[in-house]
Motif scaffolding. Structure first.
Motif, PDB file in Angstrom:
ATOM      1  N   ASN A  70       7.678  -8.713   5.001  1.00  0.00           N
ATOM      2  CA  ASN A  70       6.584  -8.213   3.839  1.00  0.00           C
ATOM      3  C   ASN A  70       5.341  -8.513   4.303  1.00  0.00           C
ATOM      4  OD1 ASN A  70       8.756  -7.000   2.150  1.00  0.00           O
ATOM      5  ND2 ASN A  70       9.151  -9.123   1.455  1.00  0.00           N
ATOM      6  N   THR A  71       5.037  -8.585   5.598  1.00  0.00           N
ATOM      7  CA  THR A  71       3.715  -9.237   5.879  1.00  0.00           C
ATOM      8  C   THR A  71       2.962  -8.059   6.859  1.00  0.00           C
ATOM      9  OG1 THR A  71       4.320 -10.563   7.700  1.00  0.00           O
ATOM     10  CG2 THR A  71       4.051 -11.638   5.669  1.00  0.00           C
ATOM     11  N   TYR A 116       2.053  -3.837   3.077  1.00  0.00           N
ATOM     12  CA  TYR A 116       2.958  -4.836   2.912  1.00  0.00           C
ATOM     13  C   TYR A 116       2.360  -5.546   1.743  1.00  0.00           C
ATOM     14  CZ  TYR A 116       5.767  -3.441   6.900  1.00  0.00           C
ATOM     15  OH  TYR A 116       6.396  -2.503   7.924  1.00  0.00           O
ATOM     16  N   GLU A 117       3.536  -6.302   1.229  1.00  0.00           N
ATOM     17  CA  GLU A 117       3.051  -7.121  -0.062  1.00  0.00           C
ATOM     18  C   GLU A 117       2.092  -8.221   0.268  1.00  0.00           C
ATOM     19  OE1 GLU A 117       5.646 -10.649  -2.320  1.00  0.00           O
ATOM     20  OE2 GLU A 117       6.646  -8.697  -1.904  1.00  0.00           O
ATOM     21  N   LYS A 118       1.955  -8.784   1.316  1.00  0.00           N
ATOM     22  CA  LYS A 118       1.387  -9.785   1.824  1.00  0.00           C
ATOM     23  C   LYS A 118       0.384  -9.317   3.250  1.00  0.00           C
ATOM     24  CE  LYS A 118       4.052 -13.419   0.019  1.00  0.00           C
ATOM     25  NZ  LYS A 118       4.940 -14.648   0.259  1.00  0.00           N
TER      26      LYS A 118
END
Length: 165
Positions: free
Chosen positions: A78-79, A27-29
């Protein structure tokens, strides 16, 4: 580098897009880490804890629960994960906040896919550092072995070969 981390050979109980023995970590973060650190307590019979200086310390019971509720309402889409750390005093059934004890099961009420729907199928890690009784841990000595000499050199030789805790 793989975007999956194998945690267990058992599939998760809640069906998710990434159901299976691996957690997806692309994921993005990476996620969010929340630390509940306690140094001083209203009860004079509970000693001050030393050796920690996080930005915010000494949470009250209602602040802990309010923080958990706010976390459950956040979007974690998004984590990769959620990490909660608690550093305090305690006993076998309770942990201590600034203003008194609370049930240690409080965290488990919130650490689930029902409370955190956007964290379903993602690791929710809980670390508790607290005395939970009167029995003392005398510690023990271990030999710290390096399987890779380059790893020891890369660490700057900051870890002694003999480690005592």
């Amino acid at each position: 580098m793989s975007e999956y981390i194998t945690i267990s050979s058992r599939p998760s109980k809640s069906p998710t897009v990434h159901d299976g023995p691996d957690y997806y970590n692309g994921y993005e973060k990476r996620g969010r880490c929340v630390i509940f650190a306690h140094k001083t307590f209203d009860n004079p019979r509970i000693s001050e804890r030393t050796g920690q200086e996080p930005r915010k310390i000494d949470f009250k019971k209602d602040q802990i629960e309010t923080t958990l509720i706010k976390l459950s309402r956040r979007k974690h889409k998004n984590t990769d994960c959620l990490v909660l750390c608690i550093s305090t005093h305690g006993n076998p059934e309770q942990l201590h906040a600034k203003d008194g004890p609370y049930d240690s099961k409080l965290f488990f009420e919130y650490l689930n896919a029902k409370s955190y729907p956007s964290l379903a199928g993602k690791p929710k890690l809980l670390f508790i550092q607290a005395c939970r009784g009167k029995q003392k841990d005398e510690g023990f000595e271990i030999d710290l072995c390096y399987f890779d000499k380059a790893a020891k050199e890369e660490a700057g030789n900051v870890v002694d070969d003999d480690l005592t805790y």
